[in-house]
Motif scaffolding. Structure first.
Motif, mmCIF file in Angstrom:
data_model
loop_
_atom_site.group_PDB
_atom_site.id
_atom_site.type_symbol
_atom_site.label_atom_id
_atom_site.label_comp_id
_atom_site.label_asym_id
_atom_site.label_seq_id
_atom_site.Cartn_x
_atom_site.Cartn_y
_atom_site.Cartn_z
ATOM 1 N N LEU A 43 -16.627 -33.799 40.687
ATOM 2 C CA LEU A 43 -17.011 -33.393 42.047
ATOM 3 C C LEU A 43 -18.412 -32.772 42.052
ATOM 4 N N ARG A 44 -18.658 -31.934 41.055
ATOM 5 C CA ARG A 44 -19.966 -31.256 41.017
ATOM 6 C C ARG A 44 -21.088 -32.231 40.689
ATOM 7 N N ASP A 45 -20.771 -33.179 39.826
ATOM 8 C CA ASP A 45 -21.798 -34.181 39.498
ATOM 9 C C ASP A 45 -22.111 -35.044 40.716
ATOM 10 N N GLY A 46 -21.104 -35.231 41.553
ATOM 11 C CA GLY A 46 -21.364 -35.822 42.862
ATOM 12 C C GLY A 46 -21.238 -37.331 42.967
ATOM 13 N N ASP A 47 -21.032 -38.045 41.876
ATOM 14 C CA ASP A 47 -20.909 -39.503 42.004
ATOM 15 C C ASP A 47 -19.437 -39.877 42.003
ATOM 16 N N LEU A 48 -18.905 -40.063 43.177
ATOM 17 C CA LEU A 48 -17.459 -40.266 43.297
ATOM 18 C C LEU A 48 -17.042 -41.729 43.139
ATOM 19 N N SER A 49 -18.012 -42.614 42.996
ATOM 20 C CA SER A 49 -17.648 -44.028 42.822
ATOM 21 C C SER A 49 -17.937 -44.543 41.426
ATOM 22 N N GLN A 50 -19.111 -44.171 40.909
ATOM 23 C CA GLN A 50 -19.517 -44.797 39.640
ATOM 24 C C GLN A 50 -19.829 -43.762 38.567
ATOM 25 N N HIS A 51 -19.188 -42.653 38.621
ATOM 26 C CA HIS A 51 -19.372 -41.615 37.604
ATOM 27 C C HIS A 51 -19.016 -42.193 36.226
ATOM 28 N N PRO A 52 -19.768 -41.822 35.185
ATOM 29 C CA PRO A 52 -19.498 -42.404 33.849
ATOM 30 C C PRO A 52 -18.114 -42.093 33.294
ATOM 31 N N VAL A 53 -17.382 -41.184 33.911
ATOM 32 C CA VAL A 53 -16.065 -40.828 33.375
ATOM 33 C C VAL A 53 -15.119 -42.046 33.317
ATOM 34 N N THR A 54 -15.319 -43.006 34.210
ATOM 35 C CA THR A 54 -14.440 -44.187 34.189
ATOM 36 C C THR A 54 -14.706 -45.016 32.925
ATOM 37 N N ARG A 55 -15.982 -45.157 32.579
ATOM 38 C CA ARG A 55 -16.320 -45.870 31.331
ATOM 39 C C ARG A 55 -15.816 -45.080 30.116
ATOM 40 N N GLN A 56 -15.896 -43.773 30.216
ATOM 41 C CA GLN A 56 -15.415 -42.945 29.086
ATOM 42 C C GLN A 56 -13.907 -43.136 28.907
ATOM 43 N N LEU A 57 -13.217 -43.259 30.026
ATOM 44 C CA LEU A 57 -11.768 -43.513 29.941
ATOM 45 C C LEU A 57 -11.516 -44.866 29.257
ATOM 46 N N GLU A 58 -12.300 -45.861 29.632
ATOM 47 C CA GLU A 58 -12.145 -47.175 28.983
ATOM 48 C C GLU A 58 -12.412 -47.059 27.483
ATOM 49 N N ASP A 59 -13.431 -46.289 27.121
ATOM 50 C CA ASP A 59 -13.726 -46.089 25.680
ATOM 51 C C ASP A 59 -12.534 -45.419 24.989
ATOM 52 N N ASP A 60 -11.952 -44.427 25.674
ATOM 53 C CA ASP A 60 -10.794 -43.728 25.088
ATOM 54 C C ASP A 60 -9.660 -44.715 24.824
ATOM 55 N N TYR A 61 -9.373 -45.562 25.812
ATOM 56 C CA TYR A 61 -8.265 -46.520 25.665
ATOM 57 C C TYR A 61 -8.565 -47.536 24.577
ATOM 58 N N ARG A 62 -9.820 -47.989 24.559
ATOM 59 C CA ARG A 62 -10.206 -48.956 23.515
ATOM 60 C C ARG A 62 -9.974 -48.346 22.142
ATOM 61 N N ALA A 63 -10.404 -47.111 21.993
ATOM 62 C CA ALA A 63 -10.295 -46.455 20.682
ATOM 63 C C ALA A 63 -8.829 -46.153 20.349
ATOM 64 N N TYR A 64 -8.103 -45.638 21.313
ATOM 65 C CA TYR A 64 -6.716 -45.225 21.058
ATOM 66 C C TYR A 64 -5.857 -46.436 20.673
ATOM 67 N N PHE A 65 -6.111 -47.558 21.334
ATOM 68 C CA PHE A 65 -5.277 -48.734 21.083
ATOM 69 C C PHE A 65 -5.950 -49.735 20.140
ATOM 70 N N GLY A 66 -7.156 -49.433 19.725
ATOM 71 C CA GLY A 66 -7.860 -50.315 18.804
ATOM 72 C C GLY A 66 -8.060 -51.706 19.371
ATOM 73 N N ARG A 67 -8.408 -51.796 20.644
ATOM 74 C CA ARG A 67 -8.620 -53.110 21.249
ATOM 75 C C ARG A 67 -10.087 -53.301 21.607
ATOM 76 N N ARG A 68 -10.460 -54.544 21.706
ATOM 77 C CA ARG A 68 -11.874 -54.862 21.905
ATOM 78 C C ARG A 68 -12.347 -54.506 23.323
ATOM 79 N N HIS A 69 -11.489 -54.770 24.297
ATOM 80 C CA HIS A 69 -11.908 -54.525 25.682
ATOM 81 C C HIS A 69 -10.878 -53.694 26.442
ATOM 82 N N ALA A 70 -11.383 -52.825 27.306
ATOM 83 C CA ALA A 70 -10.519 -52.100 28.254
ATOM 84 C C ALA A 70 -11.229 -52.110 29.598
#
Ligand SMILES: Cc1ncc(COP(=O)(O)O)c(C=O)c1O
Length: 422
Positions: A43-70
């Motif tokens: 909220l403070r960063d202010g980008d409610l649509s394309q904040h990098p946190v969504t990509r970070q979540l994908e990175d987390d899932y990729r790493a946790y499950f050891g898959r190439r794409h998330a």
């Protein structure tokens, strides 16, 4: 004044077995200051649509499950639609599915013109029955959807063998099984495409959200083109040419949801452990009373999205509704499972599916008739299931009270049944 006999079932006038307040023991999801801080940061960063946190979540899932794409989605239903779309199915292609699941494992395929072929579920793990799956393969079969229902991994040895023999793709709907393993492999790594719903009741929830996982570049590319408008531009040509339009829908996840999902995934192992310890403890007591609690075989580590057990009225001597009544009288929070069988729903039995799939009048395609009585084994496997709380934060005293409630009811089954008949 005489004291009430503590052994007497509450339904027959005795005291309740469950007296502790279970509100905190069953609170879910568990939200802490860590979730709050993560959301506040977005909220403070202010980008409610394309904040990098969504990509970070994908990175987390990729790493946790050891898959190439998330690829993060706005919900699990959208991720499943992307999965069906990614497989590039032709109109009238068949996909083998269970009927005992949430509808989103099945219905989105209609929008790409594919037809579900409902298969039986087997009684031990409540997943696809490999024998029936093998029986229902036709020249039009292209894929199967494997659902690890309630957190119990399906019979993957046989299902993999069938998929390999008939060159079928596997879509793994692992929405209930975040953290479960089969032969040491995480659920979420077992499909050509694997999907998680991150809806609010799931084991690592986002509120609303879905994750699409694959190791295949082409499947990822098609899923992205369907509706991730901020990602298509990053694809190599020729897919990149769809960046201005997508294929007509928009599937990306809201960063506020992604912020919650990251924190929840971090806590998944420890929260699964606590919930699992509690439910295994209770299972042991209930197994002794003659209930099936769906204990997994040795090579499977299940999780508990929901805690369902099977009652055997012929063993207990109690009809299902009397059992529920007696347990509720003891103070237990008991419900019936919440998914109706998908093949019995009017979208199929009344024929609406054909219009959604745009298959009416198509030559070469024999539209199926979906009969409500087509899956007797599934009906039997899902009969007499009852749902208990998940006890994600319960202490032993509450679990002991629940076990006590069951013990009282089962040991007095004959009196309870007689009182209800009389
Ligand atoms: C097995 C299963 N698949 C798919 C979904 C759909 O996910 P969503 O609700 O996130 O759209 C759900 C539930 O919510 C589910 O339980």
């Amino acid at each position: 004044m005489t004291r009430a006999d503590p052994e007497k079932p509450a339904l027959l006038g005795g005291p309740k077995a469950v007296t502790l307040d279970a509100t905190e023991a069953n609170r879910w999801p568990i939200i802490t200051e860590e979730d709050e801080a993560a959301v506040l940061q977005v909220l403070r960063d202010g980008d409610l649509s394309q904040h990098p946190v969504t990509r970070q979540l994908e990175d987390d899932y990729r790493a946790y499950f050891g898959r190439r794409h998330a690829l993060a989605h706005c919900n699990g239903t959208a991720a499943l639609l992307a999965a069906f779309f990614a497989l590039d199915l032709e109109p009238g292609d068949e996909v083998l599915v269970p009927s005992a699941t949430f509808w989103a494992s099945v219905v989105p395929m209609l929008w790409v013109g594919a037809l579900p072929v409902f298969c039986e579920s087997e009684p031990d793990r409540l997943g696809l029955d490999p024998e029936d799956v093998a029986r229902k393969i036709t020249p039009r079969t292209r894929a199967m959807v494997v659902v690890h229902l309630w957190g119990m991994p399906s019979r993957m040895t046989e299902l993999f063998e069938i998929a390999q023999r008939h060159k079928l793709k596997i879509i793994e709907d692992a929405s209930h099984a975040q953290g479960a393993t089969w032969r040491g492999r995480k659920c979420g790594t077992l499909g050509d495409i694997s999907v998680f719903s991150l809806q609010g009741s799931k084991l690592a929830p986002a509120g609303e959200g879905g994750i699409f996982l694959t190791d295949d570049d082409a499947l990822m590319e098609r899923a992205t083109c369907l509706g991730d408008i901020s990602r298509i531009i990053e694809l190599p040509m020729p897919a990149k040419r769809f960046a201005a339009t997508s294929f007509g829908i928009k599937t990306r996840m809201a960063p506020l949801s992604a912020a919650v999902a990251r924190v929840q995934l971090r806590h998944l192992p420890e929260r699964n452990r606590r919930r699992g310890d509690n439910l295994r403890y209770l299972s042991e007591r209930l197994e002794r009373l003659g209930f099936d609690t769906f204990l997994p075989p040795n090579h499977v580590q299940r999780v508990y999205f929901e805690f369902l057990i099977r009652h055997h009225p012929e063993r207990s001597g109690l009809p299902a509704d009397t059992l529920l009544e007696a347990l509720r009288a003891e103070g237990c929070d008991i419900e019936l499972p919440r998914y109706p069988l998908v093949h019995q729903q009017p979208i199929f039995t009344e024929g609406h599916f054909a219009r959604i799939a745009r298959l009416e009048g198509c030559q070469d395609i024999d539209l199926p008739t979906y009969r409500p009585d087509a899956l007797p084994k599934t009906e039997a496997a899902n009969r007499n299931l009852i749902k208990l709380p998940n006890f994600p934060s319960a202490e032993r005293d509450l679990l002991d009270q629940y076990a006590r409630a069951f013990e009282k009811v089962i040991t007095h089954a004959a009196q309870i049944a007689a009182a209800r008949l009389g």
